[in-house]
Design an enzyme around this catalytic site. Structure first.
Site, short mmCIF file in Angstrom:
data_model
loop_
_atom_site.label_atom_id
_atom_site.label_comp_id
_atom_site.label_asym_id
_atom_site.label_seq_id
_atom_site.Cartn_x
_atom_site.Cartn_y
_atom_site.Cartn_z
N GLY A 229 -11.84 5.00 -3.53
CA GLY A 229 -10.19 4.27 -3.00
C GLY A 229 -8.81 5.24 -2.83
N PRO A 230 -8.34 4.72 -2.48
CA PRO A 230 -7.27 6.21 -1.91
C PRO A 230 -6.52 6.32 -3.62
CG PRO A 230 -6.69 3.61 -0.62
CD PRO A 230 -7.91 3.89 -1.68
N GLY A 232 -3.92 7.32 -6.34
CA GLY A 232 -3.07 6.19 -7.30
C GLY A 232 -3.65 4.89 -6.64
N THR A 233 -4.71 4.58 -6.68
CA THR A 233 -4.92 3.58 -6.65
C THR A 233 -5.27 3.16 -8.29
OG1 THR A 233 -6.29 3.70 -5.79
CG2 THR A 233 -4.71 2.82 -4.08
N LYS A 235 -7.37 4.15 -10.40
CA LYS A 235 -8.96 4.36 -10.57
C LYS A 235 -9.28 4.91 -11.65
CE LYS A 235 -9.67 7.19 -7.27
NZ LYS A 235 -7.87 6.31 -5.73
N THR A 236 -8.83 5.77 -12.46
CA THR A 236 -8.78 6.23 -13.91
C THR A 236 -8.08 5.34 -14.07
OG1 THR A 236 -7.83 8.72 -12.34
CG2 THR A 236 -7.90 8.55 -14.83
N HIS A 452 16.55 8.76 21.68
CA HIS A 452 15.63 8.77 20.94
C HIS A 452 15.32 7.79 20.02
CE1 HIS A 452 11.47 11.19 20.43
NE2 HIS A 452 11.00 10.17 18.94
N GLU A 453 15.83 7.64 19.63
CA GLU A 453 15.30 6.28 18.34
C GLU A 453 15.72 4.60 18.70
OE1 GLU A 453 12.92 6.62 16.02
OE2 GLU A 453 13.21 8.75 15.57
N ASP A 527 5.60 12.82 17.97
CA ASP A 527 5.30 11.74 19.14
C ASP A 527 4.04 11.68 19.92
OD1 ASP A 527 6.79 10.01 17.66
OD2 ASP A 527 8.46 10.29 19.03
#
Ligand code: ADP
Ligand code: ZN
Length: 653
Positions: A229-230, A232-233, A235-236, A452-453, A527
């Site tokens: 898994g990514p 910080g999810t 696992k530890t 732009h935004e 972009d």
């Protein structure tokens, strides 16, 4: 470690023999068996020896040294002198020696002296070349010997492991051990969400608690499980919770800990880790970031594969095969890249189960917030559900971070409790780094960013398949000058139309710059990068181009033998490039057209942005009217969420 506790006195070691031989050889070399000739000089030779006719012959050695042999009858004259040295020269000679400057000079000197003395006692002059093989060889061998010796010495110290704190104890595993004294106190209660993972891992807890129940029936217990898994999810956290629930010791180590600059350390550490673990069984060994060692072994022989890593991996495989299934050691390993792991690791009898630990969804996030809010003093306006909605895409670690950051922000403001606003600030900070309110941006730059935004916002609002926009800001954060947040739809497959609309919306920023200012800036680099990636994927991975056809050059295994060569021909590469260009140009024109026909709305948005710095869905709806194709469910969701994951940031280059 050893079982002999005798005080070590003198231990025999073959190295001593070599040492002794070396010393003897050296001594022979320096003192010789027959002694060495005595040092003298030309004056003495000329004025006494030659004059008195004592010299039998002179031998010029290696063109640099003259060795003088006395006549037997004259030997006694010089006896005192000859025997004054450490080791007298033998009677045979040479008796004296001296350095001649050059052979030519010496010869002419000798000739002159000979003439003065008279021909009666002519000296025989000969030339010799002596090669001192010993010193030649020695000057080669000696440094080599030292190197080899040093290498073995270090290697030995390493693999044996010295005392604690010794730099030579690198061969020891550096695992953090939590055993009876420092037992892991983590339980499943502290692991929020992850229901499926917890259920799967529950079985391991059961086994560690009652191994007999399983082995009695002849069942085999899994040796290891891989948590995928990514980062910080949790696992530890999950692995610790297993140890905590089962009340067994827990060894924790990171894959990168195995890798040192010395050769052989990794394998040695693996061995040591398993030795320790077996002593404490039943127990759990947790290896974080196993991809650091478990990456697929190189198959490209000329790429200089990492032998050290491979040795470590081989040792790990050996150890996993070596111990008995029922020895009670269970290995949990974590990675966020299961796809690059060596397939040998996944074989039955090793990490034969994979447990997926995914990023938390909203309900999970709520639970995680509940866990981490427990220690905080909260204001009345804090609503866990609201917080969970504010943090899409956050991992458990990010949420823990938000809670901590919110408490720090509240403390900075000298508050008694942590309030809703503090959490919002913390979320903002974690999304975009610290707000840089004082970052100096010129008026014209600000206008460029705003248009732009607003361009992104306008185009994405008016395209059916683009992600619905949630929030646009031109407040600079971190490296980003402005950003637009979208609500990513939760979709598993993406259609061609969706991809094209997304490319179009991403190009909206650049298109707006060109239309309004008739010049473009470097701000759109991000972009363009994204657009290039997407269109390349469409053409060469998703089979969405007619010219290339239904072909995918994607290598999902990541283990291709040709990682440095393209799997297609040069000609195909050219076609791909052309197709990518066609897509981008077409979408760019489309974005420009949308902006042209909606120039008024675009301008309004940009001005609103310049004025307020932030605009939301409501403002867009106000300007353009509601999106006709919005499914009501999505619309509701879009309104609920104020900050979704930052999809587009325009960074300064
Ligand atoms: P990983 O090993 O997957 O990188 P960690 O287990 O080290 O992640 O998680 C880091 C921190 O994040 C944990 O110490 C915990 O505080 C928090 N955390 C992550 N996931 C969860 C979760 N599901 N429930 C509670 N806290 C979590
Ligand atoms: Zn942009």
């Amino acid at each position: 470690m050893g079982n002999s506790n005798k005080p070590s006195t003198f231990k025999f070691n073959p190295i001593y023999i070599y040492g002794a031989i070396l010393i003897i050889v050296l001594a022979i070399q320096f003192y010789g068996t027959g002694g060495r000739p005595v040092e003298t000089n030309w004056q003495e030779v000329k004025n006494t020896m030659l004059k008195n006719g004592d010299i039998e012959k002179i031998v010029i050695v290696n063109k640099t040294e003259a060795e003088i042999y006395l006549k037997e009858s004259s030997y006694d004259k010089y006896k005192a002198k000859l025997e004054s040295g450490i080791s007298a020269p033998s009677k045979m000679g040479p008796h004296f020696t001296f350095n001649i400057g050059s052979v030519d000079v010496f010869e002419s000197n000798l000739e002159k002296a000979q003439k003065e003395v008279g021909e009666s006692s002519r000296v025989i002059l000969t030339y010799e070349t002596h090669t001192n093989y010993f010193s030649e060889i020695f000057s080669w061998i000696f440094p080599l010997l030292i190197l080899v010796f040093f290498y073995f010495w270090i290697f030995k110290r390493m693999s044996k492991g010295g005392g604690a704190g010794n730099i030579f104890s690198v061969g020891k595993s550096q695992a953090k051990v939590f055993d009876k004294e420092s037992r892991v106190s983590t339980t499943f209660k502290e692991v929020a969400g992850l229901a499926e993972a917890k259920q799967e891992i529950q079985e391991i807890v059961e086994f560690l608690k009652n191994p007999d129940r399983y082995t009695k029936l002849g069942g085999k217990i899994p040796k290891g499980a891989l948590l995928v898994g990514p980062p910080g999810t949790g696992k530890t956290l999950l692995a610790k919770a297993v140890a905590g629930e089962a009340e067994v010791p827990f060894f924790s180590m990171s894959g990168s800990d195995f890798v040192e600059m010395f050769v052989g350390v990794g394998a040695s550490r693996v061995r040591d880790l398993f030795k320790q673990a077996k002593e404490k069984s039943p127990c759990i060994v947790f290896i974080d970031e196993i991809d650091a060692i478990g990456r697929a072994r190189g198959r490209n022989p000329n790429m200089g594969s990492n032998d050290e890593r491979e040795n470590t991996l081989n040792q790990l495989l050996t150890e996993m095969d070596g111990f008995d299934t029922n020895s009670g050691v269970i290995i949990l390993a974590a990675t966020n890249r299961a796809d690059i792991l060596d397939r040998a690791l996944m074989r039955a009898g090793r990490f034969d189960r994979q447990i997926h630990v995914e990023l938390p969804d909203m309900i999970d996030r709520k639970e995680i917030f509940e866990v981490h809010l427990r220690p905080l003093k909260l204001g009345k306006d804090v609503n866990v559900e609201f917080l969970a909605k504010q943090t899409p895409g956050f991992s458990g670690a990010d949420i823990a971070n938000v809670c901590n950051e919110a408490a720090l922000i509240a403390a900075r403001k000298l508050k008694e409790v942590v309030e809703k606003q503090d959490f919002l600030d913390a979320v903002d900070r974690i999304i975009g780094g610290l707000e840089k309110k004082n970052k100096i941006i010129s008026v014209s730059e600000k206008a460029t960013i705003a248009y732009h935004e607003a361009g992104h916002a306008t185009v994405s609002w008016l395209l059916e398949h683009a992600h619905p926009l949630v929030k646009v800001t031109i407040v600079p954060r971190g490296k980003a000058l402005g950003a637009a947040w979208y609500l990513p739809e939760e979709r598993q497959i993406t259609t061609k139309e969706q991809l094209l609309d997304e490319i179009c919306a991403t190009l909206g920023g650049r298109a707006a710059e060109e239309l309004i200012f008739s010049s473009v800036s470097s701000g759109a680099q991000n972009d363009l990068e994204k657009v290039t990636r997407t269109s390349f994927a469409m053409v060469s991975y998703f089979g969405m181009s007619d010219k290339i056809g239904k072909v995918s050059y994607y290598d999902s295994t990541g283990q291709s033998d040709y990682s440095f060569t393209k799997p297609y021909s040069e000609k195909t590469a050219e076609v791909i490039d052309a197709e990518v260009n066609v897509i981008i140009n077409k979408e760019y024109e489309r974005a420009k057209n949308i902006l042209k026909t909606n120039a008024e709305g675009h301008k309004k948005l940009a001005e609103l942005l310049l004025e307020r710095e932030v605009i939301f869905t409501e403002d867009l709806e106000h300007v353009f009217g509601p999106r006709p194709w919005n499914k009501t469910k999505e619309e509701e969701k879009a309104k609920e969420v104020i900050a979704a994951s930052a999809e587009d940031k325009d960074t300064v280059v």
